[in-house]
Design a protein around this motif. Structure first.
Motif, PDB file in Angstrom:
ATOM      1  N   ILE A  11       0.856  -1.184   0.000  1.00 43.77           N
ATOM      2  CA  ILE A  11       0.000   0.000   0.000  1.00 43.77           C
ATOM      3  C   ILE A  11       0.886   1.226   0.000  1.00 43.77           C
ATOM      4  CG2 ILE A  11      -1.732   1.284   1.280  1.00 43.77           C
ATOM      5  CD1 ILE A  11      -2.772  -1.436   2.247  1.00 43.77           C
ATOM      6  N   ARG A  12       0.623   2.086  -0.954  1.00 43.75           N
ATOM      7  CA  ARG A  12       1.427   3.302  -1.110  1.00 43.75           C
ATOM      8  C   ARG A  12       0.551   4.504  -0.807  1.00 43.75           C
ATOM      9  NH1 ARG A  12       3.240   0.759  -6.781  1.00 43.75           N
ATOM     10  NH2 ARG A  12       4.412  -0.969  -5.910  1.00 43.75           N
ATOM     11  N   ILE A  13       0.899   5.183   0.284  1.00 46.98           N
ATOM     12  CA  ILE A  13       0.142   6.385   0.663  1.00 46.98           C
ATOM     13  C   ILE A  13       1.007   7.637   0.593  1.00 46.98           C
ATOM     14  CG2 ILE A  13      -1.558   5.167   2.051  1.00 46.98           C
ATOM     15  CD1 ILE A  13      -0.031   6.011   4.559  1.00 46.98           C
ATOM     16  N   LEU A  14       2.305   7.457   0.389  1.00 47.73           N
ATOM     17  CA  LEU A  14       3.192   8.594   0.209  1.00 47.73           C
ATOM     18  C   LEU A  14       3.165   8.953  -1.273  1.00 47.73           C
ATOM     19  CD1 LEU A  14       6.228   7.441   2.373  1.00 47.73           C
ATOM     20  CD2 LEU A  14       4.436   9.084   2.997  1.00 47.73           C
ATOM     21  N   GLY A  15       2.589  10.078  -1.591  1.00 45.22           N
ATOM     22  CA  GLY A  15       2.373  10.434  -2.995  1.00 45.22           C
ATOM     23  C   GLY A  15       1.023   9.929  -3.427  1.00 45.22           C
ATOM     24  N   THR A  16       0.977   9.267  -4.559  1.00 43.46           N
ATOM     25  CA  THR A  16      -0.276   8.729  -5.076  1.00 43.46           C
ATOM     26  C   THR A  16      -0.716   7.533  -4.238  1.00 43.46           C
ATOM     27  OG1 THR A  16       0.387   9.389  -7.293  1.00 43.46           O
ATOM     28  CG2 THR A  16      -1.391   7.812  -7.136  1.00 43.46           C
ATOM     29  N   PHE A  17      -2.004   7.461  -3.948  1.00 37.44           N
ATOM     30  CA  PHE A  17      -2.578   6.355  -3.176  1.00 37.44           C
ATOM     31  C   PHE A  17      -2.776   5.166  -4.111  1.00 37.44           C
ATOM     32  CE2 PHE A  17      -6.668   4.565  -1.252  1.00 37.44           C
ATOM     33  CZ  PHE A  17      -5.991   3.794  -0.322  1.00 37.44           C
ATOM     34  N   SER A  44      -1.264  -9.325  -4.471  1.00 37.60           N
ATOM     35  CA  SER A  44      -0.446 -10.433  -4.970  1.00 37.60           C
ATOM     36  C   SER A  44      -0.682 -10.708  -6.454  1.00 37.60           C
ATOM     37  CB  SER A  44      -0.704 -11.693  -4.147  1.00 37.60           C
ATOM     38  OG  SER A  44      -2.077 -12.024  -4.164  1.00 37.60           O
ATOM     39  N   HIS A  45      -1.807 -10.210  -7.002  1.00 39.09           N
ATOM     40  CA  HIS A  45      -2.112 -10.412  -8.419  1.00 39.09           C
ATOM     41  C   HIS A  45      -1.970  -9.127  -9.229  1.00 39.09           C
ATOM     42  CE1 HIS A  45      -3.445 -14.442  -7.526  1.00 39.09           C
ATOM     43  NE2 HIS A  45      -4.214 -13.974  -6.567  1.00 39.09           N
ATOM     44  N   GLY A  59      -9.112  -9.529  -2.819  1.00 40.71           N
ATOM     45  CA  GLY A  59      -8.974 -10.971  -3.002  1.00 40.71           C
ATOM     46  C   GLY A  59      -8.284 -11.650  -1.842  1.00 40.71           C
ATOM     47  N   ASP A  60      -7.294 -12.476  -2.177  1.00 38.78           N
ATOM     48  CA  ASP A  60      -6.576 -13.253  -1.167  1.00 38.78           C
ATOM     49  C   ASP A  60      -5.838 -12.367  -0.169  1.00 38.78           C
ATOM     50  OD1 ASP A  60      -7.416 -15.497  -2.535  1.00 38.78           O
ATOM     51  OD2 ASP A  60      -5.535 -15.727  -3.634  1.00 38.78           O
ATOM     52  N   ASP A  61      -5.569 -11.123  -0.548  1.00 43.63           N
ATOM     53  CA  ASP A  61      -4.827 -10.213   0.324  1.00 43.63           C
ATOM     54  C   ASP A  61      -5.723  -9.541   1.368  1.00 43.63           C
ATOM     55  OD1 ASP A  61      -2.380 -10.616  -1.035  1.00 43.63           O
ATOM     56  OD2 ASP A  61      -3.060  -9.249  -2.614  1.00 43.63           O
ATOM     57  N   ALA A  62      -7.031  -9.722   1.269  1.00 41.50           N
ATOM     58  CA  ALA A  62      -7.961  -9.039   2.178  1.00 41.50           C
ATOM     59  C   ALA A  62      -7.791  -9.537   3.607  1.00 41.50           C
ATOM     60  CB  ALA A  62      -9.394  -9.240   1.716  1.00 41.50           C
ATOM     61  N   ARG A  63      -7.564  -8.609   4.483  1.00 39.97           N
ATOM     62  CA  ARG A  63      -7.528  -8.901   5.910  1.00 39.97           C
ATOM     63  C   ARG A  63      -8.455  -7.918   6.609  1.00 39.97           C
ATOM     64  NH1 ARG A  63      -1.228  -8.819   6.253  1.00 39.97           N
ATOM     65  NH2 ARG A  63      -1.643  -7.582   4.433  1.00 39.97           N
ATOM     66  N   LEU A  64      -9.582  -7.710   5.966  1.00 40.44           N
ATOM     67  CA  LEU A  64     -10.606  -6.807   6.459  1.00 40.44           C
ATOM     68  C   LEU A  64     -11.614  -7.662   7.214  1.00 40.44           C
ATOM     69  CD1 LEU A  64     -11.881  -4.049   6.631  1.00 40.44           C
ATOM     70  CD2 LEU A  64     -12.648  -4.289   4.280  1.00 40.44           C
ATOM     71  N   LYS A  65     -11.547  -7.596   8.520  1.00 40.01           N
ATOM     72  CA  LYS A  65     -12.308  -8.486   9.387  1.00 40.01           C
ATOM     73  C   LYS A  65     -13.547  -7.789   9.943  1.00 40.01           C
ATOM     74  CE  LYS A  65      -8.930 -11.383   8.947  1.00 40.01           C
ATOM     75  NZ  LYS A  65      -9.016 -12.462   8.028  1.00 40.01           N
ATOM     76  N   THR A  66     -14.613  -8.558  10.052  1.00 44.97           N
ATOM     77  CA  THR A  66     -15.827  -8.062  10.687  1.00 44.97           C
ATOM     78  C   THR A  66     -15.697  -8.299  12.184  1.00 44.97           C
ATOM     79  OG1 THR A  66     -17.122  -8.588   8.729  1.00 44.97           O
ATOM     80  CG2 THR A  66     -18.332  -8.289  10.793  1.00 44.97           C
ATOM     81  N   ARG A  67     -15.990  -7.266  12.930  1.00 43.32           N
ATOM     82  CA  ARG A  67     -15.975  -7.317  14.390  1.00 43.32           C
ATOM     83  C   ARG A  67     -17.364  -6.923  14.888  1.00 43.32           C
ATOM     84  NH1 ARG A  67     -11.980 -10.115  13.904  1.00 43.32           N
ATOM     85  NH2 ARG A  67      -9.879  -9.327  13.912  1.00 43.32           N
ATOM     86  N   PRO A  68     -17.703  -7.242  16.119  1.00 39.56           N
ATOM     87  CA  PRO A  68     -19.006  -6.804  16.628  1.00 39.56           C
ATOM     88  C   PRO A  68     -19.171  -5.290  16.469  1.00 39.56           C
ATOM     89  CG  PRO A  68     -18.011  -8.359  18.147  1.00 39.56           C
ATOM     90  CD  PRO A  68     -16.967  -8.035  17.102  1.00 39.56           C
ATOM     91  N   GLY A  69     -20.125  -4.892  15.666  1.00 38.55           N
ATOM     92  CA  GLY A  69     -20.410  -3.473  15.477  1.00 38.55           C
ATOM     93  C   GLY A  69     -19.535  -2.752  14.481  1.00 38.55           C
ATOM     94  N   GLY A  70     -18.624  -3.467  13.802  1.00 38.74           N
ATOM     95  CA  GLY A  70     -17.762  -2.750  12.864  1.00 38.74           C
ATOM     96  C   GLY A  70     -16.744  -3.628  12.176  1.00 38.74           C
ATOM     97  N   TYR A  71     -15.602  -3.002  11.853  1.00 37.13           N
ATOM     98  CA  TYR A  71     -14.592  -3.662  11.032  1.00 37.13           C
ATOM     99  C   TYR A  71     -13.187  -3.314  11.509  1.00 37.13           C
ATOM    100  CZ  TYR A  71     -18.668  -3.989   8.087  1.00 37.13           C
ATOM    101  OH  TYR A  71     -19.926  -4.239   7.623  1.00 37.13           O
ATOM    102  N   THR A  72     -12.246  -4.208  11.196  1.00 28.77           N
ATOM    103  CA  THR A  72     -10.829  -4.005  11.474  1.00 28.77           C
ATOM    104  C   THR A  72     -10.029  -4.431  10.252  1.00 28.77           C
ATOM    105  OG1 THR A  72     -11.118  -4.468  13.826  1.00 28.77           O
ATOM    106  CG2 THR A  72      -8.896  -4.674  12.972  1.00 28.77           C
TER     107      THR A  72
END
Length: 99
Positions: free
Chosen positions: A3-9, A14-15, A74-87
Motif C-alpha cells: 500500500i502506497r500512501i506517500l504520494g499517489t494512493f 499479490s495479483h 482478493g486473497d490479500d484481504a484482511r478486512l475483518k468483521t468485528r461486533p459493530g464494525g470492522y478491522t
C-alpha cells in the motif's frame, strides 16, 4: 500487499494493481489503513465518509463497500468483521509510510 500512501494512493496485491473506484470506497480504504488494527464501528465510518450529511441507508452502503473491497483485495484481504464494525489487519511492511 503493498500500500502506497506517500504520494499517489495505490494498492498492489499479490495479483497486481488493485483499482479502487469511487471516492467513498477509496476514502473508506484509506481510513481503514490509517486506523489499521483498530475496531471501527459502522457509525464511525459513516461519520468519516459523509459527516452530518449522511444519506439514509449509509450504514448499509458501508457494508456494501466493505464487501466490494474484500472482493477487490482478493486473497490479500484482511478486512475483518468485528461486533459493530470492522478491522483492517496489516503488517508494518505493508504500507510505504510505515517502512
Amino acid at each position: 500487499m503493498d500500500i502506497r500512501i506517500l504520494g499517489t494512493f495505490d494498492v498492489v496485491g499479490s495479483h497486481g494493481p488493485v483499482i479502487v473506484r469511487g471516492a467513498k470506497r477509496r476514502g473508506l480504504l484509506a481510513y481503514l489503513i490509517v486506523h489499521a488494527g483498530d475496531s471501527l464501528s459502522t457509525d464511525t465510518l459513516v461519520e468519516e465518509l459523509w459527516g452530518e450529511g449522511a444519506p439514509e441507508g449509509a450504514c448499509r452502503t458501508v457494508r456494501t463497500y466493505v464487501s466490494q473491497l474484500r472482493k477487490l483485495l482478493g486473497d490479500d484481504a484482511r478486512l475483518k468483521t468485528r461486533p459493530g464494525g470492522y478491522t483492517l489487519e496489516m503488517e508494518a511492511t505493508d504500507v510505504d509510510a510505515w517502512r
